[in-house]
Design an enzyme around this catalytic site. Structure first.
Site, PDB file in Angstrom:
ATOM      1  N   TYR A 110     -47.118 -46.518  32.555  1.00 27.68           N
ATOM      2  CA  TYR A 110     -48.015 -47.203  31.624  1.00 27.68           C
ATOM      3  C   TYR A 110     -49.227 -47.729  32.363  1.00 27.68           C
ATOM      4  O   TYR A 110     -49.099 -48.291  33.457  1.00 27.68           O
ATOM      5  CB  TYR A 110     -47.350 -48.426  30.982  1.00 27.68           C
ATOM      6  CG  TYR A 110     -45.969 -48.260  30.432  1.00 27.68           C
ATOM      7  CD1 TYR A 110     -45.497 -47.050  29.934  1.00 27.68           C
ATOM      8  CD2 TYR A 110     -45.116 -49.371  30.390  1.00 27.68           C
ATOM      9  CE1 TYR A 110     -44.218 -46.947  29.413  1.00 27.68           C
ATOM     10  CE2 TYR A 110     -43.840 -49.274  29.875  1.00 27.68           C
ATOM     11  CZ  TYR A 110     -43.398 -48.054  29.399  1.00 27.68           C
ATOM     12  OH  TYR A 110     -42.133 -47.976  28.897  1.00 27.68           O
ATOM     13  N   GLY A 150     -54.853 -58.656  45.963  1.00 30.74           N
ATOM     14  CA  GLY A 150     -54.064 -57.504  45.516  1.00 30.74           C
ATOM     15  C   GLY A 150     -54.715 -56.699  44.416  1.00 30.74           C
ATOM     16  O   GLY A 150     -54.223 -55.632  44.048  1.00 30.74           O
ATOM     17  N   ASN A 180     -36.472 -62.887  29.287  1.00 27.00           N
ATOM     18  CA  ASN A 180     -37.918 -63.038  29.070  1.00 27.00           C
ATOM     19  C   ASN A 180     -38.286 -62.720  27.617  1.00 27.00           C
ATOM     20  O   ASN A 180     -39.352 -62.181  27.352  1.00 27.00           O
ATOM     21  CB  ASN A 180     -38.689 -62.117  30.029  1.00 27.00           C
ATOM     22  CG  ASN A 180     -40.152 -62.485  30.116  1.00 27.00           C
ATOM     23  OD1 ASN A 180     -40.501 -63.672  30.118  1.00 27.00           O
ATOM     24  ND2 ASN A 180     -41.028 -61.501  30.151  1.00 27.00           N
ATOM     25  N   ASP A 208     -26.524 -58.182  29.778  1.00 22.65           N
ATOM     26  CA  ASP A 208     -27.284 -57.879  30.984  1.00 22.65           C
ATOM     27  C   ASP A 208     -26.929 -56.436  31.396  1.00 22.65           C
ATOM     28  O   ASP A 208     -25.750 -56.070  31.385  1.00 22.65           O
ATOM     29  CB  ASP A 208     -26.891 -58.856  32.097  1.00 22.65           C
ATOM     30  CG  ASP A 208     -27.841 -58.776  33.279  1.00 22.65           C
ATOM     31  OD1 ASP A 208     -28.508 -59.774  33.574  1.00 22.65           O
ATOM     32  OD2 ASP A 208     -27.915 -57.687  33.918  1.00 22.65           O
ATOM     33  N   LYS A 260     -40.409 -50.546  41.132  1.00 18.03           N
ATOM     34  CA  LYS A 260     -40.678 -49.423  40.213  1.00 18.03           C
ATOM     35  C   LYS A 260     -40.661 -48.097  40.978  1.00 18.03           C
ATOM     36  O   LYS A 260     -40.103 -47.109  40.517  1.00 18.03           O
ATOM     37  CB  LYS A 260     -42.045 -49.613  39.530  1.00 18.03           C
ATOM     38  CG  LYS A 260     -42.060 -50.708  38.500  1.00 18.03           C
ATOM     39  CD  LYS A 260     -41.292 -50.300  37.255  1.00 18.03           C
ATOM     40  CE  LYS A 260     -40.898 -51.479  36.417  1.00 18.03           C
ATOM     41  NZ  LYS A 260     -39.982 -51.161  35.321  1.00 18.03           N
ATOM     42  N   LEU A 267     -54.687 -60.126  31.704  1.00 14.16           N
ATOM     43  CA  LEU A 267     -55.957 -60.525  31.103  1.00 14.16           C
ATOM     44  C   LEU A 267     -55.855 -60.824  29.604  1.00 14.16           C
ATOM     45  O   LEU A 267     -56.273 -61.903  29.165  1.00 14.16           O
ATOM     46  CB  LEU A 267     -56.993 -59.412  31.342  1.00 14.16           C
ATOM     47  CG  LEU A 267     -58.363 -59.693  30.733  1.00 14.16           C
ATOM     48  CD1 LEU A 267     -59.034 -60.867  31.428  1.00 14.16           C
ATOM     49  CD2 LEU A 267     -59.249 -58.450  30.811  1.00 14.16           C
ATOM     50  N   ASN A 272     -52.454 -50.339  31.006  1.00  9.43           N
ATOM     51  CA  ASN A 272     -52.397 -51.771  30.684  1.00  9.43           C
ATOM     52  C   ASN A 272     -52.116 -51.999  29.198  1.00  9.43           C
ATOM     53  O   ASN A 272     -53.054 -51.999  28.389  1.00  9.43           O
ATOM     54  CB  ASN A 272     -53.709 -52.450  31.089  1.00  9.43           C
ATOM     55  CG  ASN A 272     -53.903 -52.464  32.593  1.00  9.43           C
ATOM     56  OD1 ASN A 272     -53.987 -51.415  33.239  1.00  9.43           O
ATOM     57  ND2 ASN A 272     -53.947 -53.637  33.173  1.00  9.43           N
ATOM     58  N   TYR A 303     -42.645 -56.091  43.106  1.00  7.50           N
ATOM     59  CA  TYR A 303     -42.522 -55.517  41.755  1.00  7.50           C
ATOM     60  C   TYR A 303     -42.847 -54.024  41.788  1.00  7.50           C
ATOM     61  O   TYR A 303     -42.071 -53.187  41.309  1.00  7.50           O
ATOM     62  CB  TYR A 303     -43.453 -56.246  40.766  1.00  7.50           C
ATOM     63  CG  TYR A 303     -43.618 -55.488  39.469  1.00  7.50           C
ATOM     64  CD1 TYR A 303     -42.557 -55.384  38.563  1.00  7.50           C
ATOM     65  CD2 TYR A 303     -44.815 -54.847  39.151  1.00  7.50           C
ATOM     66  CE1 TYR A 303     -42.693 -54.661  37.378  1.00  7.50           C
ATOM     67  CE2 TYR A 303     -44.959 -54.125  37.970  1.00  7.50           C
ATOM     68  CZ  TYR A 303     -43.893 -54.036  37.090  1.00  7.50           C
ATOM     69  OH  TYR A 303     -44.028 -53.312  35.932  1.00  7.50           O
ATOM     70  N   SER A 362     -44.960 -47.681  35.904  1.00  8.78           N
ATOM     71  CA  SER A 362     -46.225 -48.398  35.788  1.00  8.78           C
ATOM     72  C   SER A 362     -47.289 -47.727  36.645  1.00  8.78           C
ATOM     73  O   SER A 362     -46.977 -47.129  37.687  1.00  8.78           O
ATOM     74  CB  SER A 362     -46.009 -49.825  36.301  1.00  8.78           C
ATOM     75  OG  SER A 362     -47.229 -50.476  36.515  1.00  8.78           O
ATOM     76  N   ALA A 363     -48.526 -47.877  36.231  1.00  9.90           N
ATOM     77  CA  ALA A 363     -49.642 -47.402  37.048  1.00  9.90           C
ATOM     78  C   ALA A 363     -49.691 -48.124  38.388  1.00  9.90           C
ATOM     79  O   ALA A 363     -50.389 -47.687  39.303  1.00  9.90           O
ATOM     80  CB  ALA A 363     -50.952 -47.613  36.299  1.00  9.90           C
ATOM     81  N   THR A 364     -48.934 -49.200  38.499  1.00  6.09           N
ATOM     82  CA  THR A 364     -48.891 -49.920  39.777  1.00  6.09           C
ATOM     83  C   THR A 364     -48.376 -49.008  40.901  1.00  6.09           C
ATOM     84  O   THR A 364     -48.689 -49.235  42.072  1.00  6.09           O
ATOM     85  CB  THR A 364     -48.018 -51.199  39.635  1.00  6.09           C
ATOM     86  OG1 THR A 364     -48.257 -52.055  40.743  1.00  6.09           O
ATOM     87  CG2 THR A 364     -46.535 -50.901  39.582  1.00  6.09           C
TER      88      THR A 364
END
Ligand code: NAD
Ligand code: UD1
Length: 338
Positions: free
Chosen positions: A179, A296, A38, A61, A155, A202, A181, A151, A127-129
């Site tokens: 993290y 979501g 990516n 990898d 995490k 966004l 955003n 995803y 992540s804050a996710t």
């Protein structure tokens, strides 16, 4: 040879590249690895151009354990910053096995090699996710965790695995950084975020509308209980985020033990406020269409940033205007990315 050598996985990615610049500028010898799934090889010389210093780089990898062991033996690594992973929520729903293989099995492979080579200092990109749908804001590190998609689950699984590893062997020193955003770009305009497909997030979407690659922004949701009905998030400048990794590494070098911290500004910004700031920074109008809520999505999420300040002496310095100005410079100078 410098005593402070850091292996950066996912070094040519968005956050990895900004962190490599920051590490080089602060006296670390940097050894980057990435499989370019990516990102672009063009990133590495740009990192070196900004820092005016060389870095080592290996196309690799993280699941290739024999090549990884070989590099660790050659390079005398002090610590590892682990960014490598896949990050699209929608793709993870369509291809969950790819996400578990890359993010979870990839982390297991990396950790096994580190254990084998006696390297026990690690910074992990979480992540804050992992907070799922927060019950209150600002979100502290003690808030309950959950996942609503593969995803996020990947995490959370790595976080839990790291916690078990620390419990099994207290000589590990692991910083788990959650993290909020990340947005913006290096102020040189040489490196920034370059989504391969239609952006999910966004700020890159707004930037592509501003530069004329997309006709308009869809604003997901107009009836959230927020200042203007649009979603509220904690946007953080990617260079502030990069500095957070430096602070975490310094802490790991000087103190035993492991920790989890939020990296955010502590301030919530709505979609419409972000659009207004981007219009101001770019001098372009962003055509909008109000649309249904995205499945979501949550209404509001912003960090409690006090633990990072107390533990690491770190806090975000840049505000929304600078995030937008730097993001725009990158997009304007590189309208089609790298
Ligand atoms: P990115 O996609 O720009 O960078 C990740 C890099 O890892 C890419 O260069 C990719 O090629 C590489 N990579 C992926 N799988 C690999 C593998 N198996 N072996 C080697 N390299 C591999 O993403 P980013 O925005 O820089 O995110 C970095 C990390 O931070 C990720 O783990 C992501 O989940 C996490 N994170 C990102 C955000 C965000 O909004 N950008 C938010 C929270 C957490
Ligand atoms: C998304 C991910 C999250 C990930 C985070 C950072 C989802 C459901 N969540 O969260 O797991 O950790 O990115 O990578 O994808 N918005 C629009 N129009 C757009 C894009 C976004 O209105 O075209 C709104 C969203 O509804 C939200 C805000 O902008 O209110 C921010 O969205 P985004 O950048 O995708 O971040 P998160 O929703 O926080």
């Amino acid at each position: 040879m410098s005593e402070r050598s850091v292996l950066v996985t996912g070094a040519s990615g968005y956050i990895g590249s900004h962190t490599c610049v920051c590490l080089l500028q602060n006296g670390w010898r940097v050894i980057g690895i990435d499989n370019f799934s990516n990102s672009s090889p063009k990133v590495i010389p740009r990192i070196e151009q900004i820092a005016q210093l060389p870095m080592s780089f290996h196309r690799l990898d993280i699941r290739d354990t024999s090549a990884l062991s070989e590099i660790l033996r050659q390079e005398h690594i002090t610590a590892v910053v682990h960014f490598a992973g896949l990050k699209s929520v929608s793709e993870s729903v369509a291809k969950p096995l790819d996400y578990f293989d890359n993010n979870v099995c990839g982390s297991v492979a990396l950790l096994r090699v580190l254990q084998q080579e006696g390297i026990r200092k690690l910074v992990f990109s979480s992540s804050a996710t992992v907070y799922g749908e927060p019950t209150s804001v600002p979100v502290t590190e003690e808030a309950s965790t959950s996942a609503t998609n593969p995803y996020g689950r990947s995490k959370l699984m790595v976080e839990q695995m790291l916690s078990d590893l620390i419990n099994s062997d207290a000589t590990w020193r692991i910083a788990t950084l959650r993290y909020f955003n990340p947005v913006g770009a290096h102020e040189s305009g040489l490196i920034g975020e370059d989504p391969r497909d239609v952006p999910n997030n966004l700020m890159p979407f707004i930037a592509q509308v501003a530069v004329g690659r997309r006709p308009q922004l869809q604003v997901f949701g107009d009836d959230y209980p927020t200042v203007d009905g649009s979603g509220v998030r904690d946007y953080i400048h990617v260079v502030d985020l990069a500095r957070g990794h430096l602070a975490a590494l310094d802490r790991l070098l000087n103190h035993a033990g492991s920790f989890t911290v939020n990296l955010g500004t502590g301030r919530g910004v709505s979609v419409l406020q972000a659009v207004a700031a981007f219009e101001q920074a770019s001098g372009r109008t962003i055509p909008l269409q109000r649309a249904a809520r995205r499945s979501g999505d949550i209404a509001t999420c912003y960090a409690s940033a006090t633990r990072a300040t107390e533990l690491l002496g770190w806090q975000a310095e840049y505000g929304l205007d600078k995030m937008c100005a730097d993001h725009w410079r990158w997009q304007h100078n590189n309208p089609d990315g790298y």
